[in-house]
Design an enzyme around this catalytic site. Sequence first.
Site, PDB file in Angstrom:
ATOM      1  N   ALA A  78       0.842  -1.203   0.000  1.00 48.40           N
ATOM      2  CA  ALA A  78       0.000   0.000   0.000  1.00 48.40           C
ATOM      3  C   ALA A  78       0.878   1.255   0.000  1.00 48.40           C
ATOM      4  CB  ALA A  78      -0.931  -0.010   1.203  1.00 48.40           C
ATOM      5  N   ASP A  86       0.141  -8.742  -3.645  1.00 50.48           N
ATOM      6  CA  ASP A  86       0.001  -7.585  -2.750  1.00 50.48           C
ATOM      7  C   ASP A  86      -0.077  -6.290  -3.541  1.00 50.48           C
ATOM      8  OD1 ASP A  86       0.581  -9.669  -1.074  1.00 50.48           O
ATOM      9  OD2 ASP A  86       2.028  -8.583   0.150  1.00 50.48           O
TER      10      ASP A  86
HETATM   11  C1  MEV Z   1       3.314 -12.360   1.597  1.00 49.52           C
HETATM   12  O1  MEV Z   1       2.419 -11.251   1.686  1.00 49.52           O
HETATM   13  C2  MEV Z   1       2.646 -13.486   0.882  1.00 49.52           C
HETATM   14  C3  MEV Z   1       3.554 -14.551   0.331  1.00 49.52           C
HETATM   15  O2  MEV Z   1       2.741 -15.423  -0.460  1.00 49.52           O
HETATM   16  C4  MEV Z   1       4.664 -13.991  -0.519  1.00 49.52           C
HETATM   17  C5  MEV Z   1       4.118 -13.329  -1.779  1.00 49.52           C
HETATM   18  O3  MEV Z   1       3.077 -13.729  -2.298  1.00 49.52           O
HETATM   19  O4  MEV Z   1       4.801 -12.396  -2.248  1.00 49.52           O
HETATM   20  C6  MEV Z   1       4.167 -15.378   1.448  1.00 49.52           C
END
Ligand code: MEV
Length: 329
Positions: free
Chosen positions: A122, A164
């Site tokens: 974010a 993300d």
């Molecule tokens: C981290 O927010 C989530 C993981 O799957 C790593 C990623 O997707 O970049 C562990």
Amino acid sequence: MTVSSAPGKLYLFGEHAVVYGEPAVACAIDRRARVTAEVRGDDRLRVESRDLTLDGFTVEYDGDAGDEMDVDVPTPLVEAAMGYVEGAVEQARDAADAPDAGLDLIVESDIPLGGGLSSSAAVIAATIDAASRELGVDLPPGDLADRAYRVEHDVQDGQASRTDTFCSTVGGAVRVEGEDCRRLGDPPNLPFVVGYDGGAGDTGELVAGVRELREEYDFAADTVRAIGDLVRRGERALAAGDVGTVGRLMDFDHGLLSALGVSARSLDAMVWAAREAGADGAKLTSAGGGGCIVALDDSRATRTALKYTPDCETAFRAELDREGVRAEE
Ligand code: MEV
């Protein structure tokens, strides 16, 4: 002066497995990072943080994040945060073809830092948007998401999926499988309750741990594939608005993630408190190791149970945020 904000997010299903090409589904939530950018007269970068979970700090530097830091939070978290901001500014300078542009930035966030709700994504998305607009360029969402991903990818040594940064950029519910990122049309409003243990996992270490297990044991690789199967079922349940099945699959996903070694005593305690309070489902969200869990419960019972759980520092309701990065007044 230009201000942008971007939402945090939680994983409904598929974290960790998404790193190996399995699909994942994530939802943006109504907790945001807000970044104010203002051009300055020299080529320096000044960053002031007013993060609610990271006591205020100010860093002024010309490329060395170690300069003049005065903070009372764990240095690795601050260094990581500065790496993200610095990378995001580089992307904005590049987009605006202004490599020497100096900027004053104020970063404010109500997303727990490193707690599994994508605070970094974010901050990256809001910083690129605010800084590039301040430098005169309006980036389309696809370009913004791509640039945000490059920043996270570099800071996390190539161990990041696109989930993300894509979710924080476009908002709503998203599905990510490798490079294929899309928004899910018309997802139901799920009754999210988030429990936060006040801590943070080390994403790099946790991802490396799963990688090692997967290389060593076929059954760990099978577990990663099983998470992918679960996600495909979860997508169908989500499309049908079947909250009961979504919850049952979240419970299952938590079990598979625990088997891969990424849960923690505090996360398990919160998950069990939610289940015993009657939640439809509960699981850790994101990298694990500490941070947040997400449960589904439209009553007050889970939030109340979490508030009385010693491992839970704070519990709150979260809504799906259908808006991604946006310009603020
Ligand atoms: C981290 O927010 C989530 C993981 O799957 C790593 C990623 O997707 O970049 C562990």
